[in-house]
Design an enzyme around this catalytic site. Structure first.
Site, PDB file in Angstrom:
ATOM      1  N   TYR A 295       0.830  -1.150  -0.040  1.00 42.04           N
ATOM      2  CA  TYR A 295      -0.045   0.009  -0.023  1.00 42.04           C
ATOM      3  C   TYR A 295       0.803   1.222  -0.071  1.00 42.04           C
ATOM      4  CZ  TYR A 295      -3.100   3.709   1.909  1.00 42.04           C
ATOM      5  OH  TYR A 295      -3.881   4.959   1.707  1.00 42.04           O
ATOM      6  N   TYR A 296       1.766   1.153   0.912  1.00 42.98           N
ATOM      7  CA  TYR A 296       2.588   2.561   1.032  1.00 42.98           C
ATOM      8  C   TYR A 296       3.689   2.800  -0.144  1.00 42.98           C
ATOM      9  CZ  TYR A 296       0.408   2.779   5.490  1.00 42.98           C
ATOM     10  OH  TYR A 296      -0.464   2.766   6.735  1.00 42.98           O
TER      11      TYR A 296
ATOM     12  N   HIS B  76       2.163  11.695  -0.062  1.00 40.43           N
ATOM     13  CA  HIS B  76       1.532  11.514  -1.295  1.00 40.43           C
ATOM     14  C   HIS B  76       0.848  12.917  -1.486  1.00 40.43           C
ATOM     15  CE1 HIS B  76       1.138   7.022  -1.648  1.00 40.43           C
ATOM     16  NE2 HIS B  76       1.417   7.144  -0.089  1.00 40.43           N
TER      17      HIS B  76
ATOM     18  N   HIS C 137      -0.254  14.992   1.949  1.00 44.18           N
ATOM     19  CA  HIS C 137      -0.158  14.514   3.301  1.00 44.18           C
ATOM     20  C   HIS C 137       0.938  13.423   3.257  1.00 44.18           C
ATOM     21  CE1 HIS C 137      -2.739  11.890   0.706  1.00 44.18           C
ATOM     22  NE2 HIS C 137      -2.285  10.773   1.480  1.00 44.18           N
TER      23      HIS C 137
ATOM     24  N   HIS D  46       1.987   9.571   5.119  1.00 46.51           N
ATOM     25  CA  HIS D  46       1.831   8.487   5.677  1.00 46.51           C
ATOM     26  C   HIS D  46       2.958   8.209   6.668  1.00 46.51           C
ATOM     27  CE1 HIS D  46      -2.292   7.288   4.252  1.00 46.51           C
ATOM     28  NE2 HIS D  46      -1.915   7.674   3.159  1.00 46.51           N
TER      29      HIS D  46
END
Length: 519
Positions: A17-18, A148, A159, A161
Site C-alpha cells: 500500500y505505502y 502523497h 499528506h 503516511h
C-alpha cells in the site's frame, strides 16, 4: 482530520500500500524517507528500501532476531501504526495547483519536527520483570515516511503516511515492541503540533495566514469557494453525517473515522499532467484564476524578501514572543493541573504563537524558563499511571507550599464535628439509607467519613478517583452532619459542571472557587 492514528494488521498489505503509485515521482513510487533515531541505529537513511521495509513490518530485526510471539504454530507480530498528517486545503492548493513547491518542503519539515517531538516524549516499551510490567521511555522510533499528493477523490491533498514500526530499542540496547498508547491518547495534540509547525513554515515563506480553532489555519487570499471546489472528500463525509442528523462539530472522532472509511473510493491512477490541468480548470471556475494564483505567490515572495532584510534585528523579538507564549501556555495548563506533560506545554505555547515562532524556539524558551526557575521538571502521570516527562510552574509550587503550611498550622486546632461513637452511628445510618437506594458503601468510604467527622484538624484532604461515589457518600454525609451541629457548609468546585454535581449530591448550592473568591 489533520492527524490520524491507525493500527496496521497485515505486513504484506501494508508494504504494497505505502509504495503505491503516486504522481510525484518519476519511477511511479511515493517519495519516502527513513526517520527516527531507531532507524539510524539500524543503518537506515534516505529513501525507504522496499525489502528492508517489508522485513521490518514482519518484525525481523536481524537474521537471528524477530519480534513477536508464536501462537498456534504461527508467528504473531503487529506490524506498526500509521500516523498520517494532512496539510490544510489552502496549502495543498498553493503547492499543487499554483505550483509553489516550497510548500511541499514546508510540509515535510513540519512532519519531521513533529515526529521528532513524538519520538522524544512518547516513545516507550513495556518490560516484564519479576512478574510485573513496567513502562520504559526509549526516545527512539523507526519510521518510514511516505508523502502523497492527492485524496481518493483526486483532490489536491498534501499528506504524509508515517509508518511507525512496532520496534524500539530499550536502555540496555535490546530491541522490543513499541508501547503505542500515547500515540492514540495524544493524537489530537500531535495534529495541533504539526499544524503549528506548518503555520510557522508557511509564514516563513512569506504567506499570510488566517487562524481558526485548535491551531487550524489557511493561507490568506483564497476564497471559501476555491477551498470548497477541492473538498470532494470532505463533502462526502459531511453528507453522510447529515444523513445521521449530525455536523462535523457534533460527531465524535470515532464516527468521523468510520464514515471516512465507509466513503473511501478505490485508488485511481491518473497522470500528473492530467490532474494538474483538471485542477487548474476547477480553480479558474472557482475564481482562483492563474493571474490570482501567480499574484499570491509573488506577494509571498515579496514579503519573504522584506522579512529577510529585517531578520537580523528581529531575533530578540522572536525570543521574547516565544518566552511569552511559553509563559501563557504554562499559566493556562497550571490552572487545572499541578503537573502537565511537556508535549502539552509545547502544544499550548504553539497555540498562542501560531505561525510566529517554531517548536524549536518554544523548546529554547522552555529551557530559559527552567533556568530562571519559572518552570521545573516533574514526572507527569496520565490517567492510567503511565509516566511522561512533565513540568510544573513556580506559581504552582508556591501555592502548594502555602497550602501545606496552612494545613500544618491547622493541625489539632478544632473540636471534632462528632465523637467517635456518634460518628460510627452516623456512618451506619448513612450506609443504611444508601442500601435502600441500592448502593453499598465500601470500607474506604466508611473509614474516610469517620476520620473526617472525628478529626481535630482544620484542613482535611480526601483523594478519590472519579466515579467512586465519594461525593454522594463521604462528602454528603459529612456536610449534613456538620449542618446538624450548627456549621455553615460552603460547597466549592473548580469547574461549573463539577459544582453542579457537588450541589446536587449535597442538596445545596455549590459555586466554582473562582466565583466564590470574586464574590
Amino acid at each position: 482530520m489533520v492527524a490520524t492514528v491507525s493500527g496496521l494488521t497485515n505486513a504484506a498489505q501494508a508494504s504494497a500500500y505505502y509504495e503505491a503509485d503516486d504522481y510525484y515521482s518519476e519511477d511511479g513510487t511515493a517519495p519516502s524517507v527513513w526517520l527516527g533515531k531507531g532507524a539510524a541505529e539500524l543503518g537506515l537513511s534516505g529513501d525507504v528500501d522496499q525489502e528492508a521495509f517489508t522485513r521490518l513490518l514482519h518484525g525481523q530485526i536481524a537474521k537471528d532476531q524477530r519480534l513477536g510471539t508464536q501462537r498456534d504454530g504461527e508467528w504473531s507480530h503487529r506490524p506498526g501504526w500509521d500516523l498520517t498528517f494532512s496539510a490544510p486545503k489552502s496549502v495543498s492548493i498553493m503547492a499543487e495547483v499554483a505550483g509553489d513547491r516550497r510548500l511541499i518542503e514546508a510540509h515535510e519539515a513540519a512532519v519531521q519536527r513533529t515526529l521528532a517531538l513524538a519520538e522524544q516524549h512518547l516513545a516507550a516499551t513495556r518490560i516484564r520483570e519479576d512478574g510485573e510490567v513496567r513502562r520504559e521511555v526509549t526516545q527512539n522510533l523507526v519510521i518510514a515516511s511516505f508523502r502523497h499528493g492527492t485524496s481518493r477523490a483526486l483532490d489536491p491533498q498534501l499528506h504524509s503516511h508515517n509508518v511507525i514500526l512496532n520496534m524500539t530499542q530499550d536502555q540496555d540496547g535490546h530491541w522490543r515492541s513499541l508501547e503505542p498508547r500515547a500515540l492514540y491518547q495524544l493524537q489530537k495534540q500531535l495534529g495541533a503540533l504539526y499544524r503549528q509547525e506548518l503555520a510557522h513554515e508557511v509564514t516563513e515563506l512569506g504567506y499570510e495566514i488566517t487562524k481558526g480553532k485548535d491551531s487550524s489555519f489557511e493561507i490568506a487570499g483564497l476564497s471559501p469557494e476555491s477551498l470548497e471546489a477541492f473538498s470532494q472528500r470532505a463533502q462526502a463525509i459531511e453528507a453522510q453525517l447529515a444523513e445521521r442528523g449530525k455536523s462535523r462539530a457534533q460527531a465524535s472522532a470515532a464516527e468521523k473515522q468510520t464514515i471516512a472509511l465507509d466513503t473511501r473510493q478505490a485508488k485511481e491512477a491518473v497522470p500528473q499532467a492530467e490532474l494538474v490541468q483538471a485542477w487548474r480548470e476547477a480553480a479558474d471556475s472557482a475564481g482562483l484564476t492563474e493571474e490570482k494564483r501567480r499574484q499570491l505567490v509573488a506577494e509571498a515572495q515579496g514579503r519573504l524578501t522584506a522579512h529577510a532584510d529585517q531578520e537580523s534585528s528581529n531575533v530578540f523579538g522572536r525570543e521574547l514572543l516565544a518566552d511569552q507564549a511559553v509563559a501563557q501556555g504554562a499559566a493556562m495548563l497550571g490552572e487545572r493541573n499541578s503537573v502537565f506533560a511537556t508535549t502539552a506545554l509545547h502544544e499550548a505555547a504553539g497555540r498562542f504563537a501560531l505561525g510566529a515562532v517554531s517548536q524549536a524556539e518554544i523548546a529554547e524558551a522552555i529551557t530559559r524558563a527552567e533556568t530562571t526557575g519559572e518552570l521545573e521538571r516533574r514526572t507527569y502521570l496520565d490517567y492510567r499511571g503511565a509516566a511522561f516527562e512533565g513540568m510544573t510552574t513556580a506559581t504552582n509550587i508556591a501555592n502548594e507550599m502555602t497550602l501545606l503550611r496552612l494545613e500544618e498550622d491547622g493541625r489539632h486546632k478544632i473540636t471534632p464535628i462528632l465523637s467517635p461513637l456518634d460518628a460510627g452511628k452516623t456512618v451506619a445510618q448513612a450506609e443504611q439509607r444508601s442500601a435502600l437506594k441500592g448502593h453499598a458503601w465500601n470500607e474506604e468510604q466508611r473509614a474516610a467519613t469517620a476520620q473526617i467527622l472525628t478529626s481535630t484538624n482544620q484542613t482535611i484532604g480526601l483523594q478519590g478517583y472519579a466515579g467512586t461515589t465519594k461525593t454522594s457518600t463521604v462528602l454528603a454525609t459529612v456536610a449534613k452532619s456538620a449542618e446538624l451541629q450548627g456549621y455553615r457548609v460552603t460547597a466549592l468546585a473548580p469547574t461549573a459542571s463539577a459544582a453542579q454535581v457537588l450541589g446536587d449530591a449535597l442538596d445545596s448550592r455549590a459555586d466554582t472557587l473562582a466565583r466564590h473568591l470574586l464574590a
